[in-house]
Every structure is written in C-alpha cells, then in structure tokens.
Design a protein around this motif. Structure first.
Motif, PDB file in Angstrom:
ATOM      1  N   PHE A 152       0.871  -1.178   0.000  1.00  0.00           N
ATOM      2  CA  PHE A 152       0.000   0.000   0.000  1.00  0.00           C
ATOM      3  C   PHE A 152       0.903   1.221   0.000  1.00  0.00           C
ATOM      4  N   ASN A 153       0.716   2.090  -0.977  1.00  0.00           N
ATOM      5  CA  ASN A 153       1.556   3.271  -1.081  1.00  0.00           C
ATOM      6  C   ASN A 153       0.868   4.281  -1.987  1.00  0.00           C
ATOM      7  N   GLY A 154       1.549   5.384  -2.226  1.00  0.00           N
ATOM      8  CA  GLY A 154       0.982   6.440  -3.053  1.00  0.00           C
ATOM      9  C   GLY A 154       1.708   6.597  -4.366  1.00  0.00           C
ATOM     10  N   ASP A 155       1.082   7.337  -5.265  1.00  0.00           N
ATOM     11  CA  ASP A 155       1.627   7.488  -6.612  1.00  0.00           C
ATOM     12  C   ASP A 155       2.956   8.225  -6.648  1.00  0.00           C
ATOM     13  N   TRP A 156       3.349   8.865  -5.563  1.00  0.00           N
ATOM     14  CA  TRP A 156       4.661   9.507  -5.513  1.00  0.00           C
ATOM     15  C   TRP A 156       5.787   8.476  -5.611  1.00  0.00           C
ATOM     16  N   GLN A 157       5.461   7.206  -5.382  1.00  0.00           N
ATOM     17  CA  GLN A 157       6.475   6.144  -5.442  1.00  0.00           C
ATOM     18  C   GLN A 157       6.590   5.558  -6.858  1.00  0.00           C
ATOM     19  N   ASN A 158       5.734   6.002  -7.788  1.00  0.00           N
ATOM     20  CA  ASN A 158       5.726   5.456  -9.155  1.00  0.00           C
ATOM     21  C   ASN A 158       7.099   5.417  -9.809  1.00  0.00           C
ATOM     22  N   ALA A 159       7.784   6.542  -9.829  1.00  0.00           N
ATOM     23  CA  ALA A 159       9.059   6.622 -10.552  1.00  0.00           C
ATOM     24  C   ALA A 159      10.077   5.646  -9.990  1.00  0.00           C
ATOM     25  N   ALA A 160      10.169   5.548  -8.682  1.00  0.00           N
ATOM     26  CA  ALA A 160      11.139   4.632  -8.071  1.00  0.00           C
ATOM     27  C   ALA A 160      10.792   3.179  -8.376  1.00  0.00           C
ATOM     28  N   TYR A 161       9.514   2.836  -8.315  1.00  0.00           N
ATOM     29  CA  TYR A 161       9.120   1.464  -8.649  1.00  0.00           C
ATOM     30  C   TYR A 161       9.354   1.178 -10.128  1.00  0.00           C
ATOM     31  N   ASP A 162       9.014   2.125 -10.991  1.00  0.00           N
ATOM     32  CA  ASP A 162       9.229   1.923 -12.427  1.00  0.00           C
ATOM     33  C   ASP A 162      10.712   1.742 -12.747  1.00  0.00           C
ATOM     34  N   THR A 163      11.560   2.481 -12.049  1.00  0.00           N
ATOM     35  CA  THR A 163      13.004   2.361 -12.261  1.00  0.00           C
ATOM     36  C   THR A 163      13.542   1.048 -11.714  1.00  0.00           C
TER      37      THR A 163
END
Length: 188
Positions: free
Chosen positions: A132-143
């Motif tokens: 469970f997390n927020g969309d601010w973590q998108n870039a780090a997960y995508d990378t």
C-alpha cells in the motif's frame, strides 16, 4: 499544484504466480489473493510500521475504512467539522479487518521495525506481492522494477461498489498576478 493518490501496488511476476490475472474487484477477492500468496510462501504485503516513518499501516487502514463505509464521516473528521468522528461502526469493522490481516501473517513479522524507505526497497527487490503506497512512489518502482509493477485502487467490499482511495493536494500556490496575494499568503 499537484495531488497524491494512494492504492495498492503489486509485483506482476509474483501476482502471476498466485493466479492474479486482473486486479481484484472486491475486498474478498483481494483477501483470496493474500491467502494464496501466504500459501505459496510469498510475503503477501510489504509495508512499514515504524513510527519514525509515519506508520505505514495507516494506508491499508484508510483503504479499508473507505471500502467498508461512506467517506463522508472520514472527510468531516479530516476537515474538523463540528461533531465529526471516525469512531463509527464501519471504521471499527475496518480496523478489525486490518487486525485479521496482521494475525493471518499477511504483513512482515518485523513490520514495526521497518522504515518507509526500507519497505519500498524490499518491495522493489521482490519481497512482497502487494504494498500500500501512493503514486509519488511510481518513478522509483518503475526504475527498480521496469515492466514488473502494477497498481490498482482498493476494491470495494461489494461487487460493483466504488473503489477506495485517499487523495489530497500536496501543495498550494499563489498566482504571481493574484489580486490579493498578500492576503492569500497570510491565510496559508
């Protein structure tokens, strides 16, 4: 200027291992996936619990609160409406549900020692089917997990209901040509 949105990220490869072909449509379907992950020897949910990092268990609790009951009382409490409370039967059900997940072992046994950044890193490295997390973590997960991360909003309790999410503006701004910029700055 922008906003945030919380929900459930998932590791696509691990989700395939437990038979997830699409995001769950109800809380019960999600719980079925959690049970399958546990049975497969996978960590169902990677989350942080350290008070130093803001108690990440608040995210699944918020999602369950919005799934189990109307969001109006929650919003009233957030915006300090007179007489508002989050001590409602629906929110008690949500808290009890989260407790069931904890007792079922769906979270890491060391959750209270896990910091936010450690949980994100552990999820990125493949520890946990869901987080469970927020969309601010998108870039780090995508990378860190290129092509291997998915996202869905918390499903409702009943099929066809509205999905749950938390969203809020992160920043406020005052336009350079605002008529009453000083007043707005004072207010903020």
């Amino acid at each position: 200027l922008n906003y945030s949105l919380t929900g459930v990220f998932y590791n696509k490869k691990l989700a395939q291992q437990i038979g997830m072909t699409e995001p769950p449509k109800t809380v019960a379907e999600f719980e079925d996936l959690l049970a399958k992950a546990k049975a497969a020897g996978l960590q169902p949910i990677m989350e942080w619990g350290s008070a130093k990092s803001g108690m990440g268990l608040a995210f699944p609790l918020q999602q369950l609160m919005a799934a189990y009951g109307p969001v109006g009382p929650i919003n009233d409490w957030i915006f300090q409406k007179k007489g508002a409370t989050i001590d409602t039967p629906d929110n008690l059900k949500a808290a009890q549900h989260l407790e069931q997940w904890i007792k079922a072992g769906y979270f890491p046994p060391d959750i209270n020692a896990i910091e936010y950044t450690d949980a994100a890193a552990r999820f990125t490295k493949g520890e946990g089917v869901f987080t469970f997390n927020g969309d601010w973590q998108n870039a780090a997960y995508d990378t860190g997990m290129p092509g291997n991360v998915g996202f869905f909003l918390m499903p409702p309790v009943e099929a066809g209901g509205k999905p749950a999410a938390m969203s809020a503006p992160l920043t406020f701004g005052i336009a350079a040509k605002a008529k009453n910029a000083d007043c707005a700055a004072f207010f903020l």
